[in-house]
Design an enzyme around this catalytic site. Structure first.
Site, PDB file in Angstrom:
ATOM      1  N   TRP A   1       0.844  -1.204   0.000  1.00  0.00           N
ATOM      2  CA  TRP A   1       0.000   0.000   0.000  1.00  0.00           C
ATOM      3  C   TRP A   1       0.883   1.260   0.000  1.00  0.00           C
ATOM      4  CZ3 TRP A   1      -0.264   4.125   3.378  1.00  0.00           C
ATOM      5  CH2 TRP A   1      -1.349   4.991   3.236  1.00  0.00           C
ATOM      6  N   HIS A   2       2.033   1.165   0.685  1.00  0.00           N
ATOM      7  CA  HIS A   2       2.879   2.351   0.792  1.00  0.00           C
ATOM      8  C   HIS A   2       3.547   2.722  -0.521  1.00  0.00           C
ATOM      9  CE1 HIS A   2       2.471   1.720   5.115  1.00  0.00           C
ATOM     10  NE2 HIS A   2       2.777   2.998   5.217  1.00  0.00           N
ATOM     11  N   GLY A   3       3.804   1.763  -1.360  1.00  0.00           N
ATOM     12  CA  GLY A   3       4.448   2.125  -2.614  1.00  0.00           C
ATOM     13  C   GLY A   3       4.662   0.924  -3.489  1.00  0.00           C
TER      14      GLY A   3
END
Lengths: 475, 300
Positions: A322-324
């Protein structure tokens, strides 16, 4: 538009007086228009994504309310998830998946021969997508009533204080707050302004002061000594904390002034005694979202030990992703998943060992906090590194204890300033934990005036005013 | 009504605190032993003046003073651009006893540095010239400093002034050795180009001319680089020619003059050990005086 820019100060100076002058629907229209303006300031073309997400979930919500047929309800939910995750998959993960596939295919001797697309990542897409999805899932599960007003729903999705970097506020927490007009309240202004000021201090004075040292370390770690890299990692742990929690503080403070209550997003995470606690203190709104909409639907801890570990690991891996769109984020998630699993396996035994050694309780707590912090920092190395090679260079550099000499630190003044600011931050956080500074702020006007002034002086003396974007904008 | 009073109280407190804090910082800066504080306090006497960026710090003052028996001042600073040095030195000439010789490491003509210029805000009250340079290069910082006096001290220069409050800054020099990684990585380094421009070269020319007008002997040098790195500088000769054309002075090229890896902190900087050895070379070559060879007998 970013909070630490002149444009935002002008925007807010115009927005707030009109906001409190208006009532009812007019005020909501202002909120919606202001939020779209705030987002469109960055790139107006991507407003279409927010509006599409909003329209889809609004109509899916209404349709779910109009039918009790299970298959149809399921189809509606799936349609909403496909649209929301479809946007996310295309704009955020398309190149990641195609590159990874090409790499895999290449390792098996096949070159798919495709090129990456030049896709711009829309700011905040991961945040508003999760917020919008939580509404549809909750309506589907009949946990919340459908929102009949499009205006209220659209304002909920696009509310500018938390639109681009959270906190991720659930519909069940936020939508009911639109029901009645919020009058201007002095106490809310005080408390909200305090939190906004504190957020600015964390961002412009601490995070942005630490950033140059950290950037230097991770750009070419090979050239630095072990002690220099160790300081770089410690600084990064506080840079990302102050950057992100600073943003959350500003968002929560602005919303509070406007009459809305948002959940906390951070609660002094580096004082956590174990990793479960860390995730109850770090990016709380994301971890609780992942718990409610991923970990529990996967089965949570209901289906035995192995399945619990599997669910924990899957949740953390997806949390990392989700973060990257990069494998280093996935690995960061893997490390945290492993920490949680290992803690469940051996946590009790470690506690028993500490007891066996007859260490004083405070020392035991100190050891636990220290260990959690060290392993969190280890994971941060991967989170911050552009690739695995850089992360390995940082770790091997740190492991070279021969280079732990003060003389080998480059730019000692930045180090001194960094530790001074971190010390100040921790002192205030400990004081807040023990004395609830927010309550004193509201009750004691002298304390309030002096502390507000002190924060402003500190910002003037230590702040960086280059309008550096917040780290979490890229997520 | 009571609430409005508290708002005014906050505004007044912020303003007063800012002014009082600014005043305290100003006094601390004035009382510092930091090189620029000493320059702007006036009546400073130094026969030898060293000028450079971080590479100029290798003009290690204690060794020169001991060997040459002359008083010295090194105004070098990390990332110091020549336009800033030009302004500070002109102020130095006005406020202090004139030096007899000035040694400039010309590689400082390789960059403009607006953020460092704005960092010299603590001294802008003492120099109209410096104030103008800050205004041209960092107008936001200039006007911000007018609004908040504390903001004038929001920089590394002030932190160093604090650090040298009760101690001399003459010993300021890196003390580390290059690590093996860095030594190995030189092979992977790409070519390095010294970028300069007319503005920077004009600043150097103006500085040299001002010194000559004051009958100060000016010597231009290129301080040592780690030789395998110096070999990657593809335009050093062109750069030296440009400097010589503009200033009509010879540039003494020591870029390859020192090759003991133990004497380097990194590719571009000598450490204390290396600096002392390099200064001995300068003394041997007569670029710097020794107790035996006084300034007047040095080659022009």
């Amino acid at each position: 538009m970013i909070f630490n820019s002149l444009a935002f100060f002008v925007f807010i100076a115009l927005f707030f007086p009109i906001y409190f002058a208006l009532k009812g629907r007019n005020r909501l229209w202002l909120c919606l228009a202001g939020s779209y303006f705030f987002y469109g300031w960055w790139d107006w073309r991507f407003l279409s994504l927010i509006i599409t997400s909003t329209l889809v979930d609004y109509y899916v919500g209404l349709s779910l309310d109009n039918t009790d047929e299970k298959p149809k309800r399921k189809q509606l939910l799936i349609a909403s998830i496909i649209v929301n995750l479809g946007f996310l998959a295309f704009f955020k993960y398309f190149n990641f998946f195609t590159d990874s596939f090409a790499l895999l295919a290449g390792s098996m001797g096949w070159d798919p021969g495709w090129n990456t697309l030049n896709i711009i990542l829309p700011v905040g897409i991961s945040f508003y997508t999760f917020q919008s999805m939580s509404y549809t899932i909750d309506v589907y599960n009949k946990k919340i009533p459908v929102e009949s007003s499009f205006l209220r729903f659209a304002t909920y999705i696009s509310f500018f204080p938390q639109l681009v970097a959270g906190p991720i506020v659930r519909a069940r927490e936020f939508l009911p707050q639109f029901q009645a007009d919020k009058n201007f309240e002095w106490n809310r202004l005080i408390s909200g302004s305090g939190q906004v000021l504190w957020g600015f201090f964390k961002k412009v004075a601490i995070a942005d002061s630490l950033a140059p040292f950290v950037d230097q370390c991770f750009m070419a770690p090979e050239g630095f000594s072990g002690i220099h890299l160790t300081i770089g990692v410690i600084f990064y742990s506080f840079q990302i904390y102050c950057d992100f929690s600073g943003y959350s503080d500003i968002a929560i403070g602005l919303a509070r002034i406007m009459g809305f209550d948002f959940p906390d997003n951070f609660r002094t995470p580096y004082f956590s005694k174990d990793f479960s606690e860390f995730w109850k203190r770090w990016h709380i709104t994301l971890s609780s979202w992942l718990q409610d909409y991923l970990y529990i639907p996967l089965g949570g801890n209901r289906n035995g030990t192995f399945m619990t570990y599997r669910n924990l690991m899957l949740t953390m891996l997806l949390g990392g992703l989700w973060h990257g769109a990069s494998w280093v984020f996935v690995f960061w998630g893997f490390l945290h998943g492993s920490y949680l699993v290992i803690q469940r396996l051996f946590g009790n035994k470690f506690g028993i060992l500490l007891n066996y050694l007859h260490l004083p309780k405070t020392l035991q707590i100190g050891i636990n906090i220290f260990l959690v912090y060290i392993f969190t920092c280890l994971a941060w190395i991967f989170f911050r590194s552009p690739d695995f090679e850089t992360a390995v260079h940082v770790i091997t550099g740190i492991a070279n204890f021969q280079t732990f000499t003060v003389a080998s630190i480059v730019n000692k003044f930045l180090v001194l300033k960094g530790f001074l600011l971190i010390g100040l931050l921790l002192t205030i956080e400990i004081a807040d934990f023990n004395f609830d500074l927010n309550t004193i702020l509201i009750k004691n006007p002298v304390f309030r005036v002096v502390s507000f002034a002190a924060i402003i002086w500190l910002i003037a003396l230590f702040g960086t005013f280059d309008s550096n974007a917040f780290i979490y904008f890229q997520f | 009504m009571k609430k409005v009073v508290w708002v005014f109280a906050l505004i007044i407190l912020v303003f007063l605190g800012d002014r009082v804090g600014g005043w305290v910082c100003e006094k601390l800066t004035e009382n510092s032993q930091f090189r620029y504080s000493r320059i702007y306090n006036g009546n400073l006497e130094a026969e030898l003046l060293f000028v450079g960026n971080s590479r100029g710090l290798m003009f290690y003052q204690p060794h020169v003073e001991e060997t040459a028996g002359l008083s010295t001042l090194n105004i070098s600073y990390n990332g110091m651009p020549i336009d800033l040095a030009n302004v500070i030195i002109q102020d130095h000439f006005e406020k202090n006893v004139l030096p007899k010789t000035m040694l400039i490491d010309v590689t400082m003509c390789d960059r403009q540095n607006q953020s460092l210029i704005s960092g010299f805000s603590p001294y802008r009250a003492y120099s109209e010239r410096l104030g103008q340079l800050i205004k041209q290069n960092a107008p936001k910082s200039y006007y911000g400093g007018g609004l908040s006096h504390l903001f004038l001290y929001n920089n590394e220069i002030f932190q160093r002034a604090l650090y040298y409050l009760n101690k001399s800054d003459e010993d300021w020099l890196i003390d580390r050795e290059m690590n093996q990684n860095l030594v190995d990585l030189i092979k992977a380094e790409k070519e390095y180009i010294i970028t300069t421009n007319d503005y920077l070269l004009n600043s150097l020319t103006e500085l040299v001319q001002t010194a000559k007008n004051h009958e100060i002997d000016v010597k231009l040098v290129v301080n040592p680089y780690y030789p395998p790195f110096a070999a990657k500088i593809t335009n050093l000769e062109d750069f030296i020619n440009q400097v010589e054309d503009r200033t009509s002075l010879k540039v003494y090229d020591y870029s390859m003059a020192y090759n003991n890896v133990k004497g380097f902190g990194d590719y571009q900087h000598l450490n204390k050990f290396g600096s002392i050895e390099y200064l001995n070379i300068l003394i041997e070559d007569g670029i710097l005086p020794s107790k035996q060879k006084k300034l007047s007998s040095l080659p022009n």
